[in-house]
Design a protein around this motif. Structure first.
Motif, short mmCIF file in Angstrom:
data_model
loop_
_atom_site.label_atom_id
_atom_site.label_comp_id
_atom_site.label_asym_id
_atom_site.label_seq_id
_atom_site.Cartn_x
_atom_site.Cartn_y
_atom_site.Cartn_z
N MET A 1 -8.42 3.65 3.24
CA MET A 1 -8.59 3.84 4.67
C MET A 1 -9.97 4.37 5.02
O MET A 1 -10.56 3.98 6.03
N ALA B 1 -6.56 -4.33 14.59
CA ALA B 1 -5.49 -4.58 13.63
C ALA B 1 -4.29 -5.13 14.40
O ALA B 1 -4.09 -4.79 15.56
N MET C 1 0.81 -1.22 0.00
CA MET C 1 0.00 0.00 0.00
C MET C 1 0.84 1.27 0.00
O MET C 1 0.41 2.30 -0.53
N ASP C 2 2.07 1.20 0.59
CA ASP C 2 2.87 2.42 0.63
C ASP C 2 3.37 2.81 -0.76
O ASP C 2 3.99 3.86 -0.92
N VAL D 1 -4.68 5.34 -1.32
CA VAL D 1 -4.47 4.95 0.09
C VAL D 1 -5.57 5.57 0.93
O VAL D 1 -6.19 4.91 1.78
N GLU D 2 -5.83 6.86 0.70
CA GLU D 2 -6.85 7.54 1.49
C GLU D 2 -8.22 6.93 1.28
O GLU D 2 -8.99 6.74 2.24
N TRP E 1 1.08 2.74 -3.41
CA TRP E 1 -0.08 3.18 -4.18
C TRP E 1 -0.05 4.70 -4.31
O TRP E 1 0.69 5.37 -3.60
N ALA E 2 -0.94 5.21 -5.19
CA ALA E 2 -1.13 6.66 -5.24
C ALA E 2 -1.77 7.09 -3.92
O ALA E 2 -2.61 6.38 -3.38
N PRO E 3 -1.33 8.26 -3.39
CA PRO E 3 -1.84 8.69 -2.08
C PRO E 3 -3.37 8.72 -2.00
O PRO E 3 -3.95 8.33 -0.99
N THR F 1 0.00 -5.86 14.38
CA THR F 1 1.25 -5.51 13.72
C THR F 1 1.78 -6.76 13.01
O THR F 1 1.45 -7.88 13.40
N ARG G 1 -12.84 2.65 7.60
CA ARG G 1 -13.57 3.37 8.66
C ARG G 1 -15.06 3.25 8.43
O ARG G 1 -15.84 3.01 9.37
#
Lengths: 130, 400
Positions: free
Chosen positions: A35, A56, A23-24, A31-32, A26-28, A58, A39
């Motif tokens: 997330m 979640a 995911m880090d 990601v948003e 992906w396009a920001p 770790t 939620r």
């Protein structure tokens, strides 16, 4: 009403429908969106009266066992085979039926991925014994 | 005064009475354990009935209620078997009310207790929170918290409680409460501030005031720390109009008074120094106007408080590295973080700080890698989400 765990995995499970970068990378905005969807799932479950818990984990994992009398516990924290199961987190739900649990799991799996298209992530559905 | 007549219902005033009533019971010779239980029962009853029927004398009401329960408990106890030792501690002589809070804080922060128990006991015996509220704030079932509290009290049984303890332990417990959680009906950060305020009434140690100032100056930024979607906003991106100016003003007042009080006998401690750093951040109208040279000077003082800062206070060294990054440039800041690699190189904060410094350096690939690693190591969801998003953002082509 039966309770179910909807488990999300970092790895393991059936062959993914398509390969997915972490995911880090992906396009920001993707990601948003992802997330925001997660939620939204919690809020929806609460609004439905189906929510019990969501957590979640770790990715760090340590296996441990009894070391025997007068010995320290034996631990191992890897490396583990890349295919071994690694749980990332869960929703616990309290629902009418097994069908409803599957329906909700499929909805979780529709979470947006890169480019906003569904992730088609495999969700592990487990019934909690009463 | 609230005790003069039937005052309007005020839950905070009720809670402020708890340590005073409890200390009076303990000084009267009751043991801490049973007195605390009895008072907690009286408190729960008060929370239930006072909104409808506020008492004329709240403190007298609580004392009487707790005493009645103590008498009941002693009767049933005596019926079973005689109570063993508990008389060889002479009740400490009467003291000022301000001392009550201090006395109880020392009891609850007893060094033999594990930190989680110190926190729970302090919140109940000094903070006047119910077991349920403490359990909610710490995310554990109520039965678990009840057990933790009764085990803690059992551990204290038979230990002399009239000896002055170590103020540093009390301060650490309060700071732990401050950082423990922000959920449930009672926000623990607010509780910690309330307790620290009570503490500063009981002692003029500069470090106690320093802790209160530090909490106020950080807590003032609370509303700006999350955006409308619950996402983390770092200090440099916060909407500073949402900072609580009144709280900042109070924090600065407390800080300045404490700095004026410190001297060779009572040198400035770590809370006071950290409060000074927080005050400088709060004082900047924009992130760009932050007085980094002064912040770096305070960090120099902070690391000088430890003989070996890298192992004893790596957080201070890491904070100083950020200040170095602003004053002497990001490359210098990154060099400072290198000293910490062996100590906290597996912690998310180390990688997150390096991500920030790499980003300022303009090395986007290194910044993204550091943020991504920080995200993998993070132990709370808002921070993890924030770090993953930072990694993705610094990699994304700049918007033109």
């Amino acid at each position: 009403m039966p309770k179910y765990l909807l488990l999300k995995h970092y790895r393991g499970g059936p062959e993914p429908l398509r390969p997915m970068p972490p995911m880090d990378q992906w396009a920001p905005e993707d990601v948003e969106a992802h997330m925001a969807f997660l939620r939204h799932v919690s809020e929806m479950l609460e609004a439905n009266g189906e929510y019990v818990d969501a957590q979640a984990l770790t990715p760090a994992r340590t296996w441990v066992r009894y070391g025997g009398p007068d010995a320290a516990p034996v631990t191992t924290d890897g490396p583990f085979p890349e295919t071994s199961d690694l749980v990332a987190g869960w929703y616990m739900i309290d629902v009418e039926s097994h069908e409803r649990a599957l329906e909700l799991a499929a909805y979780v799996s529709s979470e947006p991925g890169p480019g906003g298209t569904p992730l088609y992530e495999w969700i592990d559905v487990r019934e909690v014994m009463s | 005064m609230a005790e003069a007549g039937p005052a309007p219902w005020d839950e905070d005033a009720l809670r402020a009475l708890v340590p005073r009533v409890l200390a009076a019971l303990v000084r009267r010779g009751e043991d801490f354990d049973t007195a605390e239980d009895a008072l907690q029962e009286a408190l729960v009853e008060a929370l239930r009935t006072w909104p409808e029927h506020p008492p004329r004398d709240p403190r007298g009401w609580l004392t009487t209620g707790a005493t009645r329960r103590l008498v009941d408990a002693r009767r049933s106890e005596a019926a079973r078997h005689r109570r063993e030792q508990r008389t060889n501690e002479p009740p400490p002589s009467g003291a000022e009310e301000g001392d009550d809070t201090l006395f109880l804080l020392f009891c609850c922060a007893h060094p033999t207790l594990p930190p989680a128990s110190q926190v729970a006991l302090t919140l109940r015996a000094v903070g006047g929170l119910t077991t349920r509220e403490i359990a909610d704030a710490c995310y554990v079932p109520e039965a678990t918290m009840a057990q933790r509290i009764s085990r803690a009290k059992r551990a204290l049984r038979g230990r002399p409680l009239d000896r002055a303890g170590d103020l540093a332990v009390v301060l650490r417990v309060l700071y732990l409460i401050y950082t423990t959680g922000h959920s449930g009906r009672r926000d623990l950060a607010t509780e910690a501030i309330r307790l620290a305020r009570q503490l500063t009434l009981a002692t003029d140690e500069p470090e106690a005031a320093g802790l209160l100032a530090l909490m106020l100056l950080n807590h003032a930024r609370r509303d700006a720390r999350l955006d409308a979607h619950g996402r983390l906003v770092t200090l440099d991106r916060q909407d500073r109009s949402r900072w609580d100016r009144r709280m900042i003003a109070e924090g600065v007042r407390v800080l300045q008074a404490a700095l004026a009080r410190q001297d060779a006998d009572r040198p400035r401690g770590r809370y006071l120094v950290q409060a000074a750093v927080a005050a400088l951040h709060d004082d900047a109208a924009t992130a760009e106007e932050t007085d980094w040279p002064q912040i770096l000077a305070w960090y120099d003082d902070l690391v000088a408080l430890s003989a070996d800062p890298v192992t004893q206070d790596p957080a201070a060294v890491l904070g100083r590295a950020v200040a170095v990054g602003h004053v002497l440039g990001p490359a210098a800041g990154l060099r400072e973080t290198e000293r910490l690699r062996d100590v906290i190189g597996e912690r998310h904060r180390w990688h997150a700080t390096r991500g920030y410094l790499f980003e300022r350096l303009g090395d986007r690939a290194a910044a993204a890698a550091a943020y991504a690693e920080a995200g993998r190591l993070a132990t709370n969801v808002p921070e993890r989400d924030h770090l993953v998003l930072r990694a993705a953002t610094v990699l994304a082509p700049p918007i033109t």
